[in-house]
Design a protein around this motif. Structure first.
Motif, PDB file in Angstrom:
ATOM      1  N   ASN A  98       0.825  -1.201   0.000  1.00 59.95           N
ATOM      2  CA  ASN A  98       0.000   0.000   0.000  1.00 59.95           C
ATOM      3  C   ASN A  98       0.866   1.260   0.000  1.00 59.95           C
ATOM      4  N   THR A  99       1.958   1.215   0.747  1.00 65.02           N
ATOM      5  CA  THR A  99       2.871   2.367   0.782  1.00 65.02           C
ATOM      6  C   THR A  99       3.466   2.629  -0.588  1.00 65.02           C
ATOM      7  N   THR A 102       0.576   4.093  -2.877  1.00 68.25           N
ATOM      8  CA  THR A 102       0.144   5.454  -2.558  1.00 68.25           C
ATOM      9  C   THR A 102       1.250   6.480  -2.763  1.00 68.25           C
ATOM     10  N   LYS A 103       2.503   6.079  -2.662  1.00 70.91           N
ATOM     11  CA  LYS A 103       3.620   7.008  -2.850  1.00 70.91           C
ATOM     12  C   LYS A 103       4.117   7.054  -4.292  1.00 70.91           C
ATOM     13  N   LEU A 180      -6.845  -2.543  -1.639  1.00 71.04           N
ATOM     14  CA  LEU A 180      -8.171  -1.939  -1.556  1.00 71.04           C
ATOM     15  C   LEU A 180      -8.233  -0.709  -0.662  1.00 71.04           C
ATOM     16  N   VAL A 181      -7.457  -0.683   0.435  1.00 66.27           N
ATOM     17  CA  VAL A 181      -7.572   0.423   1.390  1.00 66.27           C
ATOM     18  C   VAL A 181      -6.753   1.611   0.922  1.00 66.27           C
ATOM     19  N   SER A 182      -6.999   2.751   1.547  1.00 66.34           N
ATOM     20  CA  SER A 182      -6.370   4.000   1.115  1.00 66.34           C
ATOM     21  C   SER A 182      -5.130   4.368   1.916  1.00 66.34           C
ATOM     22  N   ALA A 183      -4.875   3.691   3.040  1.00 71.06           N
ATOM     23  CA  ALA A 183      -3.728   4.037   3.885  1.00 71.06           C
ATOM     24  C   ALA A 183      -3.158   2.779   4.517  1.00 71.06           C
ATOM     25  N   LYS A 186      -4.682   1.167   7.758  1.00 73.80           N
ATOM     26  CA  LYS A 186      -5.922   0.389   7.689  1.00 73.80           C
ATOM     27  C   LYS A 186      -5.631  -1.100   7.506  1.00 73.80           C
ATOM     28  N   ARG A 269      -5.925  -1.385  -9.976  1.00 75.88           N
ATOM     29  CA  ARG A 269      -5.470  -0.150  -9.308  1.00 75.88           C
ATOM     30  C   ARG A 269      -4.251   0.444  -9.961  1.00 75.88           C
TER      31      ARG A 269
END
Length: 270
Positions: A98-99, A102-103, A180-183, A186, A269
């Motif tokens: 996820n990191t 998102t980055k 699926l999650v935004s951060a 989570k 995604r």
């Protein structure tokens, strides 16, 4: 005058060879492992936190659970602690993934001529190395404070291999949540909401026959119980065939269900 020779541009193939995919995966796995040097706090998850867990369970609960003999309880609980830690460590895959998403790391990697699945495969491979390190640390600390392996090297190796197989299967759940999650936080919340209660409602730390009847019914079919019992049998001796088979079947079911969902979500995604 000499005629200029025009060379036709090469057509780049969109397909990556299996050998190149392996090379890309190993390179990205090494990238993930090297990050530990720049983020020493990650060593807490890999080493310090599991060690503290063993010490607390042995010297805080051990006397009560084993009539004043902490090492007796350690002999029972350490395989369960190792199993629980292996499952919790799978959350690192989802958090790291996820990191990177998102980055924008995945966007940069996607622009390179590498296999699309290499970033994910590299992440899982690196986390597997971390898993083995953490398992070894727990077993070593347990031996120092009184735990004794009742089988042989083959049993210990089998236990570690089984834990890696189960962790690999469960990591697909972590990958799906991470996509699926935004951060990243989570993913950890999901882990504590699922793995934590499943671990403590299993045979990892106590004999299921001491539980209320309704909870015994759940504990006996809890996949964490399968893994804890199999690890205990391979290290301490005792029943092995049935819990190992149950663990492998659980791992296959989890992987078959969640791996396709995770891959599909990742492709959508990125």
């Amino acid at each position: 005058m000499s005629a200029a020779t025009i060379t036709a541009p090469r057509t780049l193939s969109s397909r990556v060879s299996p050998l190149a995919t392996v090379r890309h995966t190993l390179t990205l796995a090494w990238r993930t492992l090297v990050q530990i040097k720049h983020n020493p706090m990650e060593l807490i998850d890999l080493s310090v936190q599991p060690i503290m867990f063993v010490l607390l369970f042995t010297y805080v609960f051990g006397g009560q659970m084993a009539g004043g003999h902490p090492t007796v309880y350690l002999q029972y609980a350490l395989p369960g602690i190792i199993a629980q830690n292996a499952l919790f460590a799978t959350l690192n895959t989802g958090v790291g993934l996820n990191t990177d998403i998102t980055k924008g790391v995945f966007d940069r990697l996607r622009a390179l001529p590498i296999s699309r699945m290499s970033p994910l495969a590299g992440r899982i491979a690196a986390d597997t190395v971390k898993q083995v390190w953490s398992m070894g640390m727990l077993l070593a600390v347990g031996i120092i404070i009184g735990f004794r392996v009742k089988t042989d090297v083959t049993g210990v190796a089998g236990a570690l291999l089984l834990l890696v197989v189960m962790s690999f299967a469960v990591s697909w759940v972590s990958v799906l949540i991470g996509v699926l999650v935004s951060a990243p936080e989570k993913v950890q919340i999901f882990g504590f909401a699922t793995i934590f209660p499943m671990s403590f409602s299993s045979s990892a730390f106590v004999d299921v026959h001491t539980m209320p009847g309704w909870m015994q019914a759940w504990a006996k079919v809890n996949p964490v119980s399968f893994l804890a019992n199999a690890t205990r049998g391979l290290i301490n001796g005792g029943a092995v065939a049935t819990p190992v088979a149950q663990s492998l079947i659980s791992a296959v079911i989890v992987a078959v269900v969640f791996a396709p969902l995770a891959v599909r979500a990742l492709r959508r995604r990125i």
